[in-house]
Design a protein around this motif. Structure first.
Motif, PDB file in Angstrom:
ATOM      1  N   ILE A 171       0.841  -1.223  -0.099  1.00  0.00           N
ATOM      2  CA  ILE A 171      -0.073  -0.063  -0.041  1.00  0.00           C
ATOM      3  C   ILE A 171       0.923   1.171   0.084  1.00  0.00           C
ATOM      4  O   ILE A 171       0.560   2.200  -0.611  1.00  0.00           O
ATOM      5  N   ARG A 172       2.076   1.266   0.883  1.00  0.00           N
ATOM      6  CA  ARG A 172       2.817   2.565   0.857  1.00  0.00           C
ATOM      7  C   ARG A 172       3.599   2.708  -0.442  1.00  0.00           C
ATOM      8  O   ARG A 172       3.749   3.730  -0.948  1.00  0.00           O
ATOM      9  N   SER A 173       3.823   1.564  -1.254  1.00  0.00           N
ATOM     10  CA  SER A 173       4.747   1.629  -2.612  1.00  0.00           C
ATOM     11  C   SER A 173       3.584   2.379  -3.500  1.00  0.00           C
ATOM     12  O   SER A 173       3.823   3.341  -4.214  1.00  0.00           O
ATOM     13  N   TYR A 174       2.414   1.697  -3.628  1.00  0.00           N
ATOM     14  CA  TYR A 174       1.365   2.443  -4.487  1.00  0.00           C
ATOM     15  C   TYR A 174       1.046   3.876  -4.009  1.00  0.00           C
ATOM     16  O   TYR A 174       0.951   4.578  -5.047  1.00  0.00           O
ATOM     17  N   GLN A 175       1.029   4.096  -2.748  1.00  0.00           N
ATOM     18  CA  GLN A 175       0.688   5.480  -2.483  1.00  0.00           C
ATOM     19  C   GLN A 175       1.722   6.624  -2.899  1.00  0.00           C
ATOM     20  O   GLN A 175       1.510   7.457  -3.169  1.00  0.00           O
ATOM     21  N   SER A 176       3.101   5.902  -2.608  1.00  0.00           N
ATOM     22  CA  SER A 176       3.957   6.861  -2.930  1.00  0.00           C
ATOM     23  C   SER A 176       3.844   7.133  -4.891  1.00  0.00           C
ATOM     24  O   SER A 176       4.119   8.488  -5.161  1.00  0.00           O
ATOM     25  N   THR A 233      -0.894  17.732 -11.400  1.00  0.00           N
ATOM     26  CA  THR A 233      -1.043  19.184 -10.963  1.00  0.00           C
ATOM     27  C   THR A 233      -0.095  20.116 -11.728  1.00  0.00           C
ATOM     28  O   THR A 233      -0.522  21.402 -12.028  1.00  0.00           O
ATOM     29  N   ASP A 234       1.059  19.896 -11.829  1.00  0.00           N
ATOM     30  CA  ASP A 234       1.990  20.662 -12.765  1.00  0.00           C
ATOM     31  C   ASP A 234       1.641  20.571 -14.182  1.00  0.00           C
ATOM     32  O   ASP A 234       1.485  21.605 -14.736  1.00  0.00           O
ATOM     33  N   ASP A 258       3.195  10.974  -6.457  1.00  0.00           N
ATOM     34  CA  ASP A 258       4.114  11.452  -7.596  1.00  0.00           C
ATOM     35  C   ASP A 258       3.106  11.706  -8.818  1.00  0.00           C
ATOM     36  O   ASP A 258       3.426  12.665  -9.354  1.00  0.00           O
ATOM     37  N   GLN A 259       2.281  10.886  -9.240  1.00  0.00           N
ATOM     38  CA  GLN A 259       1.464  11.200 -10.383  1.00  0.00           C
ATOM     39  C   GLN A 259       0.508  12.233 -10.063  1.00  0.00           C
ATOM     40  O   GLN A 259       0.163  13.053 -11.211  1.00  0.00           O
ATOM     41  N   VAL A 260       0.077  12.349  -8.846  1.00  0.00           N
ATOM     42  CA  VAL A 260      -0.867  13.592  -8.461  1.00  0.00           C
ATOM     43  C   VAL A 260       0.083  14.941  -8.701  1.00  0.00           C
ATOM     44  O   VAL A 260      -0.249  15.913  -9.216  1.00  0.00           O
TER      45      VAL A 260
END
Length: 345
Positions: free
Chosen positions: A107-112, A122-123, A116-118
């Motif tokens: 879960i922490r790997s996918y959350q990271s 946003t950029d 990054d994708q968010v």
């Protein structure tokens, strides 16, 4: 009701152990009958009371522990950090610890990766919004020149320049509405709209595009009132009109657009049919024309086809509670129907 479900779930999960306990109790009852027949009734009563007490106590302890596990697991899912993982491990059985730690790492790997994708998204959105506002400056300058230098250019050149300008403005509006459709909050303002008059106004605002394509416009039907968002509905009509102008054909004479209003008494709905006499769409392509990026066979007629216009129309229609229907055959044009619910005051 909640307690009943919890007790049933507890029995179902631990039924083997409860059956062993009951079977053991019956064994001792049988032995008591053989060894102490004179006090058998008293012993049976004590054994049954003891068995029920142990079962009730076990259920209470199991349910209480399960509540703690559920709370810890919910916190762990909402925020899978090391603290919540350790808390979940403390209240969970030893056999589950390996799975919990593996789950936390995944879960922490996918959350990271998601974070990054968010940030990248946003950029990207910030860049696109900045680009849209920057590109409006030369378009405004073009409009100023076209309005103030009429005598310095021929009517044909001016018409072509207005056509190119309106096409660019339409592409910019498409980007802005694409961003709006993905936003969490949307500033829709529903109001009563006279449908045919609104269509005529929209056509007037896109007259240069239609003049360049040589379209003949026809309105038919009675004036009807619908409840919708004016900006959103304008965008939908402009995209449908632009889609028709991309697929001009001379096989059936002059290009034509027809706007027709109808009222369906059975369904209590107001229908706006927008028809052209273009090349039409193949039957196998018809179910997919509102899909993102789909151009189908008609995409071969022009390099301008992107498959985004009708996709955005579908997204906007969903937000405005407008149902879409489409009918077409190869060589017989395309009819897109906007079906409005008849909202009564």
């Amino acid at each position: 009701m909640k307690w009943i479900k919890q007790i049933y779930a507890c029995f179902n999960d631990y039924k083997l152990w409860f059956l062993i306990l009951i079977a053991t109790n019956f064994l001792f009852i049988f032995l008591a009958w053989l060894a102490y027949p004179e006090t058998f009734v008293i012993l049976v009563g004590l054994m049954i009371v003891f068995m029920l007490t142990m079962i009730s106590l076990s259920i209470f302890i199991i349910i209480r522990k399960q509540v703690k596990i559920d709370e810890a697991f919910e916190d762990f899912l909402l925020e899978p950090n090391d603290t919540n993982e350790e808390r979940l491990c403390q209240v969970s059985p030893e056999t589950h610890l390996t799975y919990i730690r593996r789950l936390g790492n995944v879960i922490r790997s996918y959350q990271s990766k998601l974070n990054d994708q968010v940030i990248e998204l946003t950029d990207y959105e910030s860049y696109i919004e900045g680009w849209v506002h920057e590109v409006k400056k030369p378009l405004s300058l073009m409009t100023l020149i076209l309005d103030n230098r009429i005598d310095e250019m021929s009517p044909l050149v001016r018409r072509r320049m207005l056509h190119v300008r309106d096409q660019m403005l339409g592409d910019v509006e498409k980007i802005l509405y694409f961003a709006r459709l993905g936003a969490a909050h949307k500033d829709y303002n529903f109001e009563s709209i006279s449908l045919l008059a609104f269509c005529k106004e929209t056509i007037k605002n896109n007259q240069t595009l239609l003049d360049e394509s040589g379209f003949y416009i026809h309105f038919t039907g009675e004036e009807m009132e619908v409840l919708s968002d004016r900006k959103g509905l304008t965008f939908m009509l402009e995209q449908i009109v632009a889609n028709s102008t991309k697929y001009i054909t001379q096989n059936n004479g002059s290009p034509m657009l027809k706007f027709e209003t109808n009222y369906d008494n059975a369904a209590d709905e107001i229908i706006l049919n927008i028809s052209d006499n273009g090349p039409g769409i193949a039957e196998e392509d018809l179910p997919f024309i509102f899909d993102k990026g789909f151009t189908g066979r008609r995409g071969a007629y022009t390099r301008e086809a992107t498959g985004m216009g009708l996709f955005l129309v579908k997204k906007m229609a969903y937000d405005l509670a407008i149902h879409l229907d489409v009918k077409s055959e190869l060589g017989s044009g395309l009819t897109i129907s906007l079906i409005f619910p008849n909202v009564k005051e």
